[in-house]
Design a protein around this motif. Structure first.
Motif, PDB file in Angstrom:
ATOM      1  N   SER A   4     -44.020 -21.642  18.966  1.00 12.77           N
ATOM      2  CA  SER A   4     -44.868 -22.566  18.212  1.00 12.77           C
ATOM      3  C   SER A   4     -45.778 -21.821  17.228  1.00 12.77           C
ATOM      4  N   PHE A   5     -46.211 -20.623  17.596  1.00 13.06           N
ATOM      5  CA  PHE A   5     -47.021 -19.792  16.699  1.00 13.06           C
ATOM      6  C   PHE A   5     -46.230 -19.490  15.421  1.00 13.06           C
ATOM      7  N   PHE A   6     -44.982 -19.064  15.585  1.00 17.36           N
ATOM      8  CA  PHE A   6     -44.144 -18.738  14.427  1.00 17.36           C
ATOM      9  C   PHE A   6     -43.769 -19.983  13.637  1.00 17.36           C
ATOM     10  N   ARG A   7     -43.520 -21.087  14.333  1.00 20.54           N
ATOM     11  CA  ARG A   7     -43.179 -22.345  13.650  1.00 20.54           C
ATOM     12  C   ARG A   7     -44.324 -22.796  12.741  1.00 20.54           C
ATOM     13  N   LYS A   8     -45.559 -22.579  13.192  1.00 21.20           N
ATOM     14  CA  LYS A   8     -46.724 -22.979  12.401  1.00 21.20           C
ATOM     15  C   LYS A   8     -46.787 -22.175  11.102  1.00 21.20           C
ATOM     16  N   ILE A   9     -46.501 -20.891  11.179  1.00 17.56           N
ATOM     17  CA  ILE A   9     -46.582 -20.035   9.995  1.00 17.56           C
ATOM     18  C   ILE A   9     -45.357 -20.203   9.097  1.00 17.56           C
ATOM     19  N   TYR A  10     -44.176 -20.161   9.708  1.00 16.83           N
ATOM     20  CA  TYR A  10     -42.934 -20.302   8.938  1.00 16.83           C
ATOM     21  C   TYR A  10     -42.503 -21.768   8.896  1.00 16.83           C
ATOM     22  N   ASN A  11     -43.444 -22.618   8.543  1.00 10.34           N
ATOM     23  CA  ASN A  11     -43.207 -24.058   8.507  1.00 10.34           C
ATOM     24  C   ASN A  11     -42.633 -24.442   7.143  1.00 10.34           C
ATOM     25  N   HIS A  12     -41.323 -24.593   7.091  1.00 10.87           N
ATOM     26  CA  HIS A  12     -40.669 -25.001   5.851  1.00 10.87           C
ATOM     27  C   HIS A  12     -39.406 -25.771   6.209  1.00 10.87           C
ATOM     28  N   PRO A  13     -39.167 -26.913   5.542  1.00 13.58           N
ATOM     29  CA  PRO A  13     -38.000 -27.730   5.907  1.00 13.58           C
ATOM     30  C   PRO A  13     -36.657 -27.023   5.724  1.00 13.58           C
ATOM     31  N   ALA A  14     -36.605 -25.998   4.906  1.00 10.39           N
ATOM     32  CA  ALA A  14     -35.335 -25.300   4.662  1.00 10.39           C
ATOM     33  C   ALA A  14     -35.022 -24.242   5.731  1.00 10.39           C
ATOM     34  N   ILE A  15     -35.949 -23.995   6.651  1.00  4.31           N
ATOM     35  CA  ILE A  15     -35.707 -23.011   7.720  1.00  4.31           C
ATOM     36  C   ILE A  15     -35.128 -23.745   8.926  1.00  4.31           C
ATOM     37  N   GLU A  17     -33.243 -23.882  12.841  1.00  7.53           N
ATOM     38  CA  GLU A  17     -33.523 -23.256  14.145  1.00  7.53           C
ATOM     39  C   GLU A  17     -32.893 -21.871  14.225  1.00  7.53           C
ATOM     40  N   LYS A  18     -31.650 -21.772  13.763  1.00  2.67           N
ATOM     41  CA  LYS A  18     -30.939 -20.485  13.766  1.00  2.67           C
ATOM     42  C   LYS A  18     -31.683 -19.472  12.896  1.00  2.67           C
ATOM     43  N   ASP A  19     -32.112 -19.925  11.716  1.00  6.88           N
ATOM     44  CA  ASP A  19     -32.865 -19.050  10.810  1.00  6.88           C
ATOM     45  C   ASP A  19     -34.173 -18.593  11.456  1.00  6.88           C
ATOM     46  N   LEU A  20     -34.860 -19.534  12.115  1.00 11.68           N
ATOM     47  CA  LEU A  20     -36.133 -19.201  12.745  1.00 11.68           C
ATOM     48  C   LEU A  20     -35.950 -18.115  13.810  1.00 11.68           C
ATOM     49  N   LYS A  21     -34.874 -18.198  14.572  1.00 11.83           N
ATOM     50  CA  LYS A  21     -34.594 -17.169  15.588  1.00 11.83           C
ATOM     51  C   LYS A  21     -34.396 -15.793  14.949  1.00 11.83           C
ATOM     52  N   ALA A  22     -33.677 -15.759  13.824  1.00 14.23           N
ATOM     53  CA  ALA A  22     -33.467 -14.492  13.104  1.00 14.23           C
ATOM     54  C   ALA A  22     -34.789 -13.959  12.561  1.00 14.23           C
ATOM     55  N   ILE A  23     -35.619 -14.855  12.045  1.00 17.25           N
ATOM     56  CA  ILE A  23     -36.929 -14.461  11.511  1.00 17.25           C
ATOM     57  C   ILE A  23     -37.802 -13.907  12.631  1.00 17.25           C
ATOM     58  N   LEU A  24     -37.835 -14.611  13.757  1.00 17.29           N
ATOM     59  CA  LEU A  24     -38.637 -14.164  14.904  1.00 17.29           C
ATOM     60  C   LEU A  24     -38.208 -12.777  15.371  1.00 17.29           C
ATOM     61  N   SER A  25     -36.919 -12.548  15.408  1.00 13.17           N
ATOM     62  CA  SER A  25     -36.421 -11.268  15.930  1.00 13.17           C
ATOM     63  C   SER A  25     -36.753 -10.089  15.015  1.00 13.17           C
ATOM     64  N   ALA A  26     -37.161 -10.370  13.779  1.00  5.74           N
ATOM     65  CA  ALA A  26     -37.518  -9.297  12.843  1.00  5.74           C
ATOM     66  C   ALA A  26     -38.962  -8.823  13.022  1.00  5.74           C
ATOM     67  N   HIS A  27     -39.718  -9.492  13.883  1.00  9.88           N
ATOM     68  CA  HIS A  27     -41.124  -9.155  14.114  1.00  9.88           C
ATOM     69  C   HIS A  27     -41.291  -8.363  15.396  1.00  9.88           C
ATOM     70  N   ARG A  28     -42.319  -7.541  15.429  1.00  5.48           N
ATOM     71  CA  ARG A  28     -42.684  -6.859  16.673  1.00  5.48           C
ATOM     72  C   ARG A  28     -44.187  -6.968  16.878  1.00  5.48           C
ATOM     73  N   GLN A  29     -44.572  -7.110  18.134  1.00  4.88           N
ATOM     74  CA  GLN A  29     -45.987  -7.290  18.451  1.00  4.88           C
ATOM     75  C   GLN A  29     -46.721  -5.952  18.419  1.00  4.88           C
ATOM     76  N   ILE A 118     -31.405 -15.251   4.036  1.00  6.30           N
ATOM     77  CA  ILE A 118     -31.721 -16.573   4.583  1.00  6.30           C
ATOM     78  C   ILE A 118     -32.411 -17.381   3.489  1.00  6.30           C
ATOM     79  N   SER A 119     -31.692 -18.348   2.938  1.00  2.24           N
ATOM     80  CA  SER A 119     -32.235 -19.106   1.804  1.00  2.24           C
ATOM     81  C   SER A 119     -33.515 -19.859   2.173  1.00  2.24           C
TER      82      SER A 119
END
Length: 193
Positions: A4-15, A17-29, A118-119
């Protein structure tokens, strides 16, 4: 990892679920301690950060040698030095932690990979950058069209956590006023309320 944290920031109708998973995996804490320097003036930024917890500021040294706060960043913000990261130039600013913090880092190469593949991420990036340009222009205009009290009240409304957590000297330089003027404004507002 809190989706939900990432969904709030990367909130765009063109993203998707599959794209969001790829985006999330590119981040490290990463965690930062209060006073840590995230980016030094003169170095090139190689990442940006999604702030989960914490407060940060950007600042520069003016022509008289004074430290001037140019921005504050809090939870759910993106901590970034745009010009250095995307133009690959030396930063004129320093970015510092004002509290302990937890952030999610994405490095420049991972960002480039997502941006070109990822468009929806590309569209999100364009939208985000447009909003940042609007905010920067709006802030520049308000520095000339609002008095210091109005700018302070707006900061209270927009980002109350800065008023509560940042040292007054940083808030004063961000508003373009002296510590003494800020103290006077705060007293006036308290007496009015």
């Amino acid at each position: 990892m809190n989706d939900s944290f990432f969904r709030k920031i990367y909130n765009h109708p063109a993203i998707s679920e599959k794209d969001l998973k790829a985006i999330l995996s590119a981040h490290r804490q990463i965690t930062f301690k209060k006073h840590d320097i995230i980016l030094h003036e003169g170095s090139i930024s190689n990442a940006y950060y999604l702030i989960e917890v914490g407060m940060f500021r950007s600042y520069l040294i003016d022509y008289s040698g004074n430290e001037i706060t140019t921005g504050f960043f809090v939870s759910d913000d993106i901590l970034i030095e745009v010009a250095s990261l995307f133009l690959r130039i030396h930063s004129q600013e320093t970015i510092q932690a004002l509290s302990d913090g937890v952030v999610w880092e994405i490095d420049f190469n991972a960002f480039q990979n997502l941006y070109h593949n990822i468009s929806g991420f590309t569209e999100w990036g364009r939208t985000w950058m447009t909003n940042q340009l609007f905010e920067a222009k709006n802030r520049a205009v308000k520095m000339h069209t609002q008095n210091a009290s109005q700018r302070y009240l707006e900061l209270i409304n927009d980002k109350p956590e800065i008023i509560k957590g940042a040292p007054l000297k940083y808030i004063a330089t961000y508003l373009g006023i002296t510590d003494t003027s800020l103290s006077r404004i705060r007293k006036e507002i308290l007496h009015q309320g």
